[in-house]
Design an enzyme around this catalytic site. Sequence first.
Site, PDB file in Angstrom:
ATOM      1  CD  GLN A   3      -8.246  -2.144 -12.136  1.00  0.00           C
ATOM      2  OE1 GLN A   3      -7.573  -3.132 -12.345  1.00  0.00           O
ATOM      3  NE2 GLN A   3      -8.073  -1.374 -11.062  1.00  0.00           N
ATOM      4  CG  HIS A  62      -3.033   1.146  -2.492  1.00  0.00           C
ATOM      5  ND1 HIS A  62      -1.671   0.972  -2.578  1.00  0.00           N
ATOM      6  CD2 HIS A  62      -3.562   0.433  -3.513  1.00  0.00           C
ATOM      7  CE1 HIS A  62      -1.395   0.175  -3.609  1.00  0.00           C
ATOM      8  NE2 HIS A  62      -2.517  -0.163  -4.191  1.00  0.00           N
ATOM      9  CG  LEU A 108      -1.885  -1.188   1.329  1.00  0.00           C
ATOM     10  CD1 LEU A 108      -2.792  -1.015   2.554  1.00  0.00           C
ATOM     11  CD2 LEU A 108      -2.726  -1.359   0.070  1.00  0.00           C
ATOM     12  CE  LYS A 155       0.039   4.196 -11.814  1.00  0.00           C
ATOM     13  NZ  LYS A 155      -0.082   2.767 -11.974  1.00  0.00           N
TER      14      LYS A 155
HETATM   15  P1  AMP Z   1      -3.338  -2.101  -7.153  1.00  0.00           P
HETATM   16  O1  AMP Z   1      -2.987  -2.511  -5.754  1.00  0.00           O
HETATM   17  O2  AMP Z   1      -2.187  -1.528  -7.918  1.00  0.00           O
HETATM   18  O3  AMP Z   1      -4.107  -3.146  -7.913  1.00  0.00           O
HETATM   19  O4  AMP Z   1      -4.332  -0.887  -6.998  1.00  0.00           O
HETATM   20  C1  AMP Z   1      -5.484  -0.974  -6.197  1.00  0.00           C
HETATM   21  C2  AMP Z   1      -6.327   0.253  -6.425  1.00  0.00           C
HETATM   22  O5  AMP Z   1      -5.569   1.418  -6.097  1.00  0.00           O
HETATM   23  C3  AMP Z   1      -6.760   0.403  -7.893  1.00  0.00           C
HETATM   24  O6  AMP Z   1      -8.088   0.891  -7.930  1.00  0.00           O
HETATM   25  C4  AMP Z   1      -5.790   1.430  -8.399  1.00  0.00           C
HETATM   26  O7  AMP Z   1      -6.271   2.170  -9.500  1.00  0.00           O
HETATM   27  C5  AMP Z   1      -5.610   2.307  -7.190  1.00  0.00           C
HETATM   28  N1  AMP Z   1      -4.364   3.069  -7.305  1.00  0.00           N
HETATM   29  C6  AMP Z   1      -3.133   2.582  -7.597  1.00  0.00           C
HETATM   30  N2  AMP Z   1      -2.241   3.591  -7.682  1.00  0.00           N
HETATM   31  C7  AMP Z   1      -2.928   4.733  -7.445  1.00  0.00           C
HETATM   32  C8  AMP Z   1      -2.572   6.116  -7.390  1.00  0.00           C
HETATM   33  N3  AMP Z   1      -1.317   6.536  -7.610  1.00  0.00           N
HETATM   34  N4  AMP Z   1      -3.532   7.004  -7.115  1.00  0.00           N
HETATM   35  C9  AMP Z   1      -4.816   6.612  -6.909  1.00  0.00           C
HETATM   36  N5  AMP Z   1      -5.215   5.330  -6.935  1.00  0.00           N
HETATM   37  C10 AMP Z   1      -4.288   4.397  -7.196  1.00  0.00           C
END
Ligand code: AMP
Length: 285
Positions: A155, A39, A35, A151
């Site tokens: 998706q 996140h 995280l 980001k």
């Molecule tokens: P992940 O753990 O990379 O699968 O991401 C989980 C969630 O966090 C997904 O909805 C991502 O789009 C979101 N997320 C990842 N990086 C960012 C970021 N820099 N800013 C905002 N949300 C993010």
Amino acid sequence: MKVIRSIAELRNALKEERAARPGLAVGFVPTMGYLHEGHASLLKAARQSCDTVVLSIFVNPLQFGPGEDYETYPRDEQRDLAVAEAEGADYAFLPSVAEMYPSPTKTKVTVGQVTERLCGASRPGHFDGVATVVTKLLNIVQPDRAFFGMKDAQQVAVIQQMTLDLNLPVEIVPCPTLREADGLARSSRNVYLSEEERKQAVVLYEALSLARSLAEADRQMTAEELKRHIEAKISSAPLARIDYAEVLAYPSLEPVGKLAEAGRVIVALAVKFGRTRLIDNMILE
Ligand code: AMP
């Protein structure tokens, strides 16, 4: 915060809470862990608009292709739990692969059209894996609202389309991209970057910012012309290898001609630095 690893246990806990508090709004933030501030911002948004917040951490093997980084994907459960607790999550759901896929799944969710380009094209099967696991998680948690980061804008488009098509009883809440001080989008994969790669990785944000100012200055410009400017900018970083740089309509992700006639567009990038693949995007209204 309750840490739960079993589907049955999470279902029971949420069932009891719903019975005790009628009208309870459940917020859900699905992640793959490791995280960071991005996140955390989703957890904050969930905390603000929901009564109970469920975070899931699951590195989903189904959404990784052969030769991708499933095995090496960064993991740090203890740190993640501390972050989740500090951000006010009520439940941290950490199922094992065996819990989520006790036998190889014979059912998968495939979303058409919006998955044809960008990461859908360069990572075949990726969005089937995402749509399938998100469907499973939504069925397990049954949240009122689920929070996703822009980001991963494709998706978001895929999940919104799937929610609409399958009448999933959940509100999908897109949240803005959190960035480092120099503009690099926060990502669990940033830890893979060497010092020099990290310095040069700022070129993604610079290319997106350039795209925004060029588009504002000349609305008669075509998506193709804008794409060429972006590619030239990214190529100025010697370690950057472009996977894709595209300018498309958002959220349909269809090709567009002149920007003036296009409505909402996305400038979407995937760039490799060594073995690390970074994605970023900007929406131009
Ligand atoms: P992940 O753990 O990379 O699968 O991401 C989980 C969630 O966090 C997904 O909805 C991502 O789009 C979101 N997320 C990842 N990086 C960012 C970021 N820099 N800013 C905002 N949300 C993010």
